[in-house]
Design a protein around this motif. Structure first.
Motif, PDB file in Angstrom:
ATOM      1  N   PHE A  51    -101.855  -1.313 -44.037  1.00 45.08           N
ATOM      2  CA  PHE A  51    -100.409  -1.539 -44.038  1.00 45.08           C
ATOM      3  C   PHE A  51     -99.713  -0.277 -44.517  1.00 45.08           C
ATOM      4  O   PHE A  51    -100.248   0.480 -45.326  1.00 45.08           O
ATOM      5  N   SER A  52     -98.495  -0.072 -43.998  1.00 41.07           N
ATOM      6  CA  SER A  52     -97.632   0.990 -44.506  1.00 41.07           C
ATOM      7  C   SER A  52     -96.209   0.460 -44.611  1.00 41.07           C
ATOM      8  O   SER A  52     -95.696  -0.159 -43.671  1.00 41.07           O
ATOM      9  N   PHE A  53     -95.578   0.697 -45.740  1.00 43.24           N
ATOM     10  CA  PHE A  53     -94.179   0.308 -45.893  1.00 43.24           C
ATOM     11  C   PHE A  53     -93.288   1.070 -44.919  1.00 43.24           C
ATOM     12  O   PHE A  53     -92.185   0.621 -44.602  1.00 43.24           O
ATOM     13  N   PHE A  54     -93.761   2.205 -44.427  1.00 44.19           N
ATOM     14  CA  PHE A  54     -92.960   3.013 -43.508  1.00 44.19           C
ATOM     15  C   PHE A  54     -92.864   2.393 -42.115  1.00 44.19           C
ATOM     16  O   PHE A  54     -91.984   2.757 -41.338  1.00 44.19           O
ATOM     17  N   THR A  55     -93.761   1.494 -41.778  1.00 45.66           N
ATOM     18  CA  THR A  55     -93.729   0.850 -40.459  1.00 45.66           C
ATOM     19  C   THR A  55     -93.540  -0.667 -40.572  1.00 45.66           C
ATOM     20  O   THR A  55     -93.732  -1.383 -39.604  1.00 45.66           O
ATOM     21  N   ALA A  56     -93.154  -1.140 -41.741  1.00 46.58           N
ATOM     22  CA  ALA A  56     -93.012  -2.583 -41.963  1.00 46.58           C
ATOM     23  C   ALA A  56     -91.821  -3.144 -41.208  1.00 46.58           C
ATOM     24  O   ALA A  56     -90.859  -2.425 -40.880  1.00 46.58           O
ATOM     25  N   ASP A  57     -91.888  -4.447 -40.938  1.00 46.27           N
ATOM     26  CA  ASP A  57     -90.769  -5.160 -40.323  1.00 46.27           C
ATOM     27  C   ASP A  57     -89.533  -4.998 -41.207  1.00 46.27           C
ATOM     28  O   ASP A  57     -89.571  -5.282 -42.410  1.00 46.27           O
ATOM     29  N   LYS A  58     -88.420  -4.537 -40.625  1.00 44.26           N
ATOM     30  CA  LYS A  58     -87.253  -4.168 -41.430  1.00 44.26           C
ATOM     31  C   LYS A  58     -86.640  -5.348 -42.206  1.00 44.26           C
ATOM     32  O   LYS A  58     -86.334  -5.189 -43.399  1.00 44.26           O
ATOM     33  N   PRO A  59     -86.443  -6.514 -41.605  1.00 49.18           N
ATOM     34  CA  PRO A  59     -85.903  -7.626 -42.406  1.00 49.18           C
ATOM     35  C   PRO A  59     -86.830  -8.050 -43.534  1.00 49.18           C
ATOM     36  O   PRO A  59     -86.374  -8.318 -44.652  1.00 49.18           O
ATOM     37  N   MET A  60     -88.130  -8.093 -43.277  1.00 45.64           N
ATOM     38  CA  MET A  60     -89.082  -8.459 -44.330  1.00 45.64           C
ATOM     39  C   MET A  60     -89.090  -7.404 -45.431  1.00 45.64           C
ATOM     40  O   MET A  60     -89.164  -7.727 -46.629  1.00 45.64           O
ATOM     41  N   LEU A  61     -89.022  -6.133 -45.040  1.00 46.15           N
ATOM     42  CA  LEU A  61     -89.013  -5.054 -46.016  1.00 46.15           C
ATOM     43  C   LEU A  61     -87.764  -5.107 -46.886  1.00 46.15           C
ATOM     44  O   LEU A  61     -87.838  -4.934 -48.113  1.00 46.15           O
ATOM     45  N   ALA A  62     -86.621  -5.365 -46.268  1.00 49.11           N
ATOM     46  CA  ALA A  62     -85.368  -5.433 -47.024  1.00 49.11           C
ATOM     47  C   ALA A  62     -85.414  -6.569 -48.044  1.00 49.11           C
ATOM     48  O   ALA A  62     -84.963  -6.410 -49.187  1.00 49.11           O
ATOM     49  N   ARG A  63     -85.966  -7.702 -47.648  1.00 44.61           N
ATOM     50  CA  ARG A  63     -86.090  -8.839 -48.565  1.00 44.61           C
ATOM     51  C   ARG A  63     -87.006  -8.488 -49.731  1.00 44.61           C
ATOM     52  O   ARG A  63     -86.707  -8.784 -50.893  1.00 44.61           O
TER      53      ARG A  63
END
Length: 397
Positions: free
Chosen positions: A287-299
């Motif tokens: 996993f990388s936070f740089f390619t994470a799903d944007k809504p999930m990452l924002a939450r």
């Protein structure tokens, strides 16, 4: 003469009934405990802290949404195993004795987790793995199996590392392995994979021990055998030793290093210093936070700032530990609700029945089944590199 005794008996009966009701209601709202057995006190380690951040972020979201079982908050109980199997065994026994504790999250080291399997089996305690990758952790003799993993598995890691080496043109590779159950798990995975490979060769295998002061003898032995790349299975301390020693060699004597992710669980970047930029090193991730799903990452980031002071994804140490723990805590909460009670065996069964969860790492459909206690597969694997700021970012394919 009998009126007052009767009144007292009725009063006592009413008070007893009231006390029972109050006690029952208090039990209904009592916290549901979840344990974390991590290597917090181990020098230079960041893995346990990363797992804690992931768990606390998920728990904050779960509790803000009403907790579990109709309003019971989840509470995290932490114990430090110092990376020692004996200390971890004591912690596991103490966790098992806690009445309201429903599951334990394990930490980074395969040998430590393997030592807990007999106690886990005896206590029938759901044990959730978010870092350690050794195959035998899940491939154990439990019936039913109380261990679930949302993490990398050596049986996936070694094929990915060998495939990446081949894709980059390295047909002759050497293995530099820690002399432990984790190292042996990786060797078994590599040998199994190579049975079906004709255009690549493992030219030699060398071993090192924990805290070895030098790895040059092993490294040069692989070079003498003709290795064009080295696959490294090490933790951060030994990874630092190798990087520093390689950086001191002439450039012509440095071959690429493809590393298991043990090096990412500590102060690898800080302690490697400028030497890290002198070595061609890439590391496997899920996993990388740089390619994470944007809504999930924002939450996630909104809550992580409150629970851990995290403002940027670049500030997240040991990112896989954070993401795995975050996702698995949410999955556990769903299993607790599905079980309908804080009973360990029921929750174990429910973990196999959670139908779906959209997490940071991926959409799990389902996370686990009765025949599969591994939540991740080959599709999640990627290679990453440290940029000049020391941040782990996905490597170009």
């Amino acid at each position: 003469m009998t009126l007052f005794p009767r009144m007292f008996r009725n009063f006592a009966l009413c008070m007893t009934m009231l006390l029972c009701v109050v006690t029952a209601r208090a039990a209904e709202k009592a916290p549901v405990l979840v344990g974390l057995d991590g290597e917090f006190g181990l020098e230079n380690s960041t893995s346990a802290q990363a797992i804690e951040l992931g768990l606390r972020t998920a728990i904050a979201q779960i509790n803000a949404a009403g907790g579990v079982l109709g309003g019971r908050p989840i509470e995290l109980v932490i114990k430090d195993n110092l990376g020692m199997p004996a200390r971890s065994s004591r912690n596991t026994a103490e966790f098992a004795a806690m009445p309201n504790l429903v599951a334990v999250f394990g930490g980074r080291f395969t040998p430590v987790l393997l030592a807990q399997l007999p106690a886990i089996k005896e206590a029938k305690l759901p044990y959730l793995v978010v870092w350690a990758a050794g195959n035998p952790i899940i491939d154990n003799d439990m019936q039913p199996n109380y261990v679930f993993r949302l993490s990398l598995r050596d049986g996936l890691a070694m094929p990915k590392l060998l495939q990446t080496a081949q894709q980059r043109g390295y047909d002759k590779v050497g293995l530099l392995l820690m002399n432990s159950s984790w190292g042996r798990s990786n060797l078994a995975a590599a040998e199994k994979y190579m049975l079906g490979v004709n255009n690549q060769k493992i030219v030699d295998i060398t071993w090192f021990d924990l805290k070895d002061a030098t790895l040059m003898m092993q490294y040069k032995k692989l070079m003498d055998a003709g290795a064009k790349a080295v696959i490294l299975v090490a933790n951060d301390d030994e990874g630092v030793t190798l990087v520093r020693e390689m950086a001191a060699l002439p450039a012509s004597q440095r071959v690429p290093i493809l590393s298991h992710w043990g090096i990412t669980g500590g102060e690898f970047v800080k302690n490697s210093g400028a030497a890290l930029q002198e070595v061609d090193l890439s590391v496997i991730q899920t996993f990388s936070f740089f390619t994470a799903d944007k809504p999930m990452l924002a939450r996630f980031m909104k809550t992580a700032e409150k629970t851990g002071g995290i403002k940027r994804i670049e500030d997240i140490d040991a990112p896989v530990g954070v993401a795995h723990a975050y996702d698995l805590m949410h999955i556990l909460a769903k299993a607790i609700n599905l079980a309908g009670k804080p009973e360990r065996s029921a929750i174990r069964d429910a973990l196999e029945k959670v139908s779906e969860h959209r997490g940071l790492v991926k959409l799990y459909q389902p996370p686990f089944t009765p025949t599969r206690h591994e939540a991740l597969g080959p599709a999640e694997l990627l290679m990453a590199r440290y940029n000049r700021e020391g941040v782990l970012v996905p490597a170009p394919k």
